[in-house]
Design an enzyme around this catalytic site. Structure first.
Site, mmCIF file in Angstrom:
data_model
loop_
_atom_site.group_PDB
_atom_site.id
_atom_site.type_symbol
_atom_site.label_atom_id
_atom_site.label_comp_id
_atom_site.label_asym_id
_atom_site.label_seq_id
_atom_site.Cartn_x
_atom_site.Cartn_y
_atom_site.Cartn_z
ATOM 1 N N ASP A 180 19.886 25.042 -6.017
ATOM 2 C CA ASP A 180 20.279 23.873 -6.815
ATOM 3 C C ASP A 180 21.247 24.188 -7.948
ATOM 4 O OD1 ASP A 180 18.470 25.052 -8.578
ATOM 5 O OD2 ASP A 180 17.206 23.274 -8.803
ATOM 6 N N CYS B 185 16.287 21.496 -12.681
ATOM 7 C CA CYS B 185 15.173 22.434 -12.857
ATOM 8 C C CYS B 185 14.018 21.813 -13.636
ATOM 9 C CB CYS B 185 15.641 23.678 -13.602
ATOM 10 S SG CYS B 185 16.953 24.616 -12.814
#
Length: 399
Positions: A263, A388
């Site tokens: 990511d 995150c």
């Protein structure tokens, strides 16, 4: 190119480690140590679901498993309240960032903030009355990695617990984070899926139609899954997530605490369209830019689960001399964004030109969604970003 920096696993375990780098002398953070966090609920053996090829968002036949895309309807966003056990003298700054992020997302959908019971009232005051604070103990803010990965089976919600281990035994304390996935599933009555795999939610990116993007460095790694081959891991991912095709990237080993999660490298914007992180033009080549070069080669030679080629949109980082945040672990990628209902939440780093270009790319690739820019300098200095710190729950009933 600024990115996560490694917390050495060779440091003494008598000092707690955070996701932040042990090298952040610029930010004045003391060196922190690495140690294993207890795995939660892992049982060796087959998962308790049977996966077959994926189908569309609202038409998953009985028995089949599907890992949905982030842009599909969400019931809520989960987040976690950071603690001084990890953040020390940076606690107030990072809590301020997390509260601001929670309020920004709450403008589009419900937000649930997990917090240690003794910190719950502090979290409520900081986040405001519209953010629900739930007293489930956590150690740190990285909800993407610690909470279950949600899948759909026969139109119902299930959660895969990937046995969080402090990013391969690099961080301590994380015993509360290791137990958070099971606590969430119990509280919300969501059936859990067992797997022997040790991984984190930030390791996985999907188009919701059977394609999974993963870095080898973060999963095919003896610090998570010793003795397991890529083929064994891919078979388990297909089983528990219901994906048909896994596209692997080399990633980067040992240079940040996550071993280079997907990511911060490649994200889907829609089926067939991916966003690729790129260093600020003119930056000196390093292991991160070489990883992005390798990822571009893989993407250009790959097709998705529908056998369609992938369109690559490059998303350049800001000028490191113009950003407002600092620190050796500072993550300046725009790629760590979060897709909420009718919105895309992206970081704002203080380089007006780059911030503006990133926002326009998001408008172009996520048409019809509001682009919300949020300053997250304290979070980014800790080695992470908006994705995150968030975890989406699909808008599906529990099984």
């Amino acid at each position: 190119m600024t990115h996560h920096v490694l917390n050495s696993p060779c440091l003494e375990v008598t000092v707690p480690v955070s996701r932040r780098t042990a090298l952040r002398s610029v930010a004045g953070v003391a060196a922190l140590a690495a140690s294993a966090a207890a795995c939660s609920g892992a049982e060796e053996g087959p998962a308790d679901v049977t996966a077959t090829p994926s189908v569309g968002p609202s038409a998953t036949p009985a028995g089949e498993v599907r890992f949905g895309a982030e842009w599909e309807p969400q019931a809520r966003t989960f987040m976690s309240w950071p603690t001084s056990a990890i953040w020390d003298d940076q606690t107030a700054a990072v809590q301020n960032d997390i509260a601001g992020l929670a309020r920004a997302i709450r403008g589009h959908q419900p937000v649930v903030m997990f917090a240690r019971p003794e910190l719950a009232e502090d979290a409520r005051r900081a986040c405001g009355g519209e953010v629900e604070v739930v007293p489930i103990p956590v150690d740190d803010l990285w909800a993407r990695d610690t909470l279950p990965v949600f899948v759909e089976q026969a139109g119902k919600l299930r959660g895969v617990n990937f046995n969080f281990s402090g990013w391969g035994n690099k961080q301590n304390p994380h015993d509360k984070d290791a137990a958070a996935a099971a606590a969430l599933l119990e509280k919300y009555g969501i059936p859990g899926v067992r797997t022997w795999l040790v991984a984190e939610g930030g390791s996985f990116e999907t188009d919701g139609k059977g394609t999974l993007l993963v870095t080898e460095s973060s999963v095919v790694n003896d610090n998570r899954n010793p003795g397991k081959t890529r083929d064994q891991i891919e078979a388990e991912l297909k089983k528990v997530l219901g994906v048909r095709k896994v596209i692997w990237f080399e990633g980067v080993r040992g240079k940040d605490i996550t071993d280079a999660h997907i990511d911060c490298l490649v994200r889907f914007a829609s089926p067939g369209v991916v966003l690729l992180d790129r260093a600020f033009p003119g930056s000196e080549p390093d292991h991160w830019s070489r990883s992005a070069d390798q990822a571009k080669q893989v993407l250009e030679g790959s097709t998705d689960a529908q056998d369609q080629p992938l369109k690559v949109v490059e998303l350049f980082q800001p000028d490191p001399d113009k950003i407002t945040g600092r620190g050796d672990a500072f993550v300046s990628t725009y790629l760590n964004f979060y897709v909420a209902n009718k919105a895309v939440v992206i970081p704002k780093f203080g380089d007006p030109s780059a911030d503006g270009k990133a926002a326009q790319i998001m408008r172009d690739t996520f048409p019809g969604r509001e682009v919300v820019q949020v300053s997250i300098d304290a979070i980014a200095a800790g080695g992470g970003g908006i994705h995150c710190a968030t975890h989406d729950q699909p808008d599906l009933p529990p099984a």
